[in-house]
Write a protein that holds these residues in place. Structure first.
Motif, PDB file in Angstrom:
ATOM      1  N   PRO A 102      17.417 -42.199 -29.833  1.00 41.83           N
ATOM      2  CA  PRO A 102      16.574 -43.285 -29.314  1.00 41.83           C
ATOM      3  C   PRO A 102      17.186 -44.637 -29.654  1.00 41.83           C
ATOM      4  O   PRO A 102      17.781 -44.800 -30.727  1.00 41.83           O
ATOM      5  N   LYS A 103      17.069 -45.602 -28.740  1.00 41.72           N
ATOM      6  CA  LYS A 103      17.532 -46.962 -29.031  1.00 41.72           C
ATOM      7  C   LYS A 103      16.757 -47.516 -30.229  1.00 41.72           C
ATOM      8  O   LYS A 103      15.547 -47.311 -30.335  1.00 41.72           O
ATOM      9  N   ALA A 104      17.469 -48.220 -31.096  1.00 42.82           N
ATOM     10  CA  ALA A 104      16.798 -48.904 -32.200  1.00 42.82           C
ATOM     11  C   ALA A 104      16.155 -50.184 -31.667  1.00 42.82           C
ATOM     12  O   ALA A 104      16.595 -50.725 -30.644  1.00 42.82           O
ATOM     13  N   VAL A 105      15.127 -50.666 -32.369  1.00 44.62           N
ATOM     14  CA  VAL A 105      14.607 -51.992 -32.058  1.00 44.62           C
ATOM     15  C   VAL A 105      15.767 -52.969 -32.270  1.00 44.62           C
ATOM     16  O   VAL A 105      16.458 -52.899 -33.287  1.00 44.62           O
ATOM     17  N   GLY A 106      16.021 -53.813 -31.310  1.00 47.20           N
ATOM     18  CA  GLY A 106      17.135 -54.741 -31.454  1.00 47.20           C
ATOM     19  C   GLY A 106      18.468 -54.138 -31.074  1.00 47.20           C
ATOM     20  O   GLY A 106      19.519 -54.724 -31.343  1.00 47.20           O
ATOM     21  N   CYS A 107      18.453 -52.979 -30.421  1.00 46.49           N
ATOM     22  CA  CYS A 107      19.695 -52.394 -29.895  1.00 46.49           C
ATOM     23  C   CYS A 107      20.333 -53.401 -28.940  1.00 46.49           C
ATOM     24  O   CYS A 107      19.688 -53.912 -28.027  1.00 46.49           O
ATOM     25  N   ALA A 108      21.624 -53.689 -29.176  1.00 48.50           N
ATOM     26  CA  ALA A 108      22.285 -54.746 -28.402  1.00 48.50           C
ATOM     27  C   ALA A 108      23.000 -54.212 -27.161  1.00 48.50           C
ATOM     28  O   ALA A 108      23.548 -54.979 -26.378  1.00 48.50           O
ATOM     29  N   VAL A 109      22.986 -52.895 -26.977  1.00 51.99           N
ATOM     30  CA  VAL A 109      23.694 -52.307 -25.824  1.00 51.99           C
ATOM     31  C   VAL A 109      22.932 -52.656 -24.551  1.00 51.99           C
ATOM     32  O   VAL A 109      21.714 -52.488 -24.477  1.00 51.99           O
ATOM     33  N   SER A 110      23.651 -53.155 -23.553  1.00 53.86           N
ATOM     34  CA  SER A 110      23.012 -53.648 -22.333  1.00 53.86           C
ATOM     35  C   SER A 110      22.363 -52.514 -21.556  1.00 53.86           C
ATOM     36  O   SER A 110      22.763 -51.352 -21.658  1.00 53.86           O
ATOM     37  N   ASP A 111      21.342 -52.859 -20.755  1.00 59.17           N
ATOM     38  CA  ASP A 111      20.642 -51.854 -19.948  1.00 59.17           C
ATOM     39  C   ASP A 111      21.579 -51.187 -18.955  1.00 59.17           C
ATOM     40  O   ASP A 111      21.395 -50.023 -18.619  1.00 59.17           O
ATOM     41  N   LEU A 112      22.576 -51.913 -18.491  1.00 56.18           N
ATOM     42  CA  LEU A 112      23.508 -51.295 -17.546  1.00 56.18           C
ATOM     43  C   LEU A 112      24.277 -50.172 -18.238  1.00 56.18           C
ATOM     44  O   LEU A 112      24.491 -49.106 -17.657  1.00 56.18           O
ATOM     45  N   ALA A 113      24.672 -50.392 -19.493  1.00 53.38           N
ATOM     46  CA  ALA A 113      25.455 -49.388 -20.216  1.00 53.38           C
ATOM     47  C   ALA A 113      24.615 -48.153 -20.558  1.00 53.38           C
ATOM     48  O   ALA A 113      25.167 -47.063 -20.700  1.00 53.38           O
ATOM     49  N   THR A 114      23.304 -48.314 -20.691  1.00 58.11           N
ATOM     50  CA  THR A 114      22.448 -47.146 -20.972  1.00 58.11           C
ATOM     51  C   THR A 114      21.745 -46.676 -19.700  1.00 58.11           C
ATOM     52  O   THR A 114      20.896 -45.785 -19.764  1.00 58.11           O
ATOM     53  N   ALA A 115      22.086 -47.269 -18.561  1.00 57.33           N
ATOM     54  CA  ALA A 115      21.462 -46.931 -17.273  1.00 57.33           C
ATOM     55  C   ALA A 115      19.938 -47.015 -17.366  1.00 57.33           C
ATOM     56  O   ALA A 115      19.228 -46.223 -16.754  1.00 57.33           O
ATOM     57  N   GLY A 116      19.460 -47.974 -18.154  1.00 52.54           N
ATOM     58  CA  GLY A 116      18.022 -48.209 -18.244  1.00 52.54           C
ATOM     59  C   GLY A 116      17.254 -47.183 -19.059  1.00 52.54           C
ATOM     60  O   GLY A 116      16.034 -47.243 -19.120  1.00 52.54           O
TER      61      GLY A 116
END
Ligand code: TXA
Ligand code: MG
Length: 332
Positions: A102-116
């Motif tokens: 799961p993404k952490a709060v404050g995960c800096a990886v862009s939504d494009l890189a995680t495909a939303g």
């Protein structure tokens, strides 16, 4: 497609890695070695930079990408590690293992890189050049394999240039990779960790650390679902050489290329256009390291089909057979 640009060849020394890190921080695209395959890197926190990866690769859809970080502490700033994820990270990082958490709060990886998705795929590579580069960038780096979409993954900088010269900013020229197949991907989202993609860490080694069997991927081996890829978003036809691929071949037709394994005699081998052996001694790690480069060389022979000897389905054989089945799948 993306516009033409000069692709700089960068040496894997301190000055070179400073230059590569500066290009990445400025939003550029840099191919770099990992111990599995060469990755096409972009600043994972910069959506525009990540978009450049898809353009350069001509990747048809926005698959989620692996974010590469230098160590577990950096990974834990981006994702939440449960007990299983922590055990796997401690056992196999740095190394050819990717964990979906799961993404952490404050995960800096862009939504494009995680495909939303609300999860993120994280990897700590063991290659010293990758490690040094990631430390210098100081941000997660998204990197799929540095090949054009649908082609065989690159295990040497020359393969990267063959596919992407003039389409990316730079390549770190650091010789062939040691493992040769991509990382194993394990989802640690559910109760039971699930194998999403076989790769450089064998299933048996993961299960030994977990003390339980891995669950199968939700869509094992299937087509990617466009909007919500639960399984690794790889098209069924992937790693496609130009030649047709014939699996589990016990003989070679005249004029075929042959990809062999082990020392058993193969019928018709003398009439093969070209024959290469992944590992004459039957060593699966050696076979994995040779797989993609040998597929490229057999393809360059111009043979219409490639006959591939049977490979055992244990250890790294599971990843090798997965890639071979994709190479043999009907082309889209
Ligand atoms: O060895 C490797 O893993 C190489 C090197 C460069 O690190 N990288 C690589 O990346 O193979 P790529 O983009 O070809 O594979 C990433 C895979 C995709 O199949 C994608 O669907 C899956 O990881 N993935 C990424 N994020 C995911 C997520 N949040 N949930 C499920 N699958 C995810
Ligand atoms: Mg790939």
């Amino acid at each position: 497609g993306s516009s033409r640009r000069a692709t700089v060849r960068i040496a894997p020394d301190v000055a070179g890695l400073e230059e590569a890190a500066a290009i990445l921080r400025a939003g550029g695209l840099v191919a770099f070695p990992t111990e599995t395959v060469y990755g096409l890197g972009a600043d994972a926190t910069n959506g525009e930079a990540v978009a450049g990866i898809y353009a350069a690769k001509e990747r048809p859809s926005f698959n989620p990408l692996i974010a590469h970080v230098p160590d577990l502490a950096a990974a834990q700033r981006q994702g939440v590690f449960n007990e299983a994820a922590l055990a796997l990270a401690q056992a196999f990082w740095p190394g050819p293992l990717t964990l979906v958490v799961p993404k952490a709060v404050g995960c800096a990886v862009s939504d494009l890189a995680t495909a939303g998705l609300d999860s993120v795929a994280l990897r700590v590579p063991a290659h010293p050049v990758a490690h040094a580069l990631l430390e210098k960038v100081g941000r997660p780096v998204s990197a799929p394999s540095a090949n054009r979409s649908g082609r065989v993954s690159p295990t040497a900088p020359e393969h990267v240039l063959g596919d992407l010269d003039g389409r990316i900013d730079a390549v770190v020229m650091a010789g062939p990779t040691a493992v040769g197949v991509e990382s194993t991907i394990v989802s640690c989202l559910g109760e039971q960790p699930a194998l999403l993609r076989p790769g450089g860490v064998a299933r048996q080694d993961l299960e030994r650390v977990l003390g339980q069997p891995l669950a199968e991927a939700p869509h094992h081996g299937g087509e990617q679902r466009g909007d919500a890829p639960l399984a690794p978003g790889m098209l069924a036809s992937h790693y496609a050489p130009n030649a047709g691929v014939r699996l589990d071949a016990s003989h070679v037709e005249p004029g075929e290329a042959a990809l062999l394994f082990g020392s058993s005699p193969v019928e018709g081998i003398e009439a093969a256009r070209k024959a290469l052996n992944l590992s004459p001694s039957g060593d699966l790690a050696e076979a994995a390291a040779n797989l993609f480069a040998m597929m490229r060389r057999l393809d360059e022979s111009g043979a219409p089909t490639m006959a591939v000897a049977p490979i055992p389905e244990w250890g790294l054989g599971e990843a090798i057979n997965d890639r071979l089945r994709r190479a043999a799948a009907p082309r889209g």
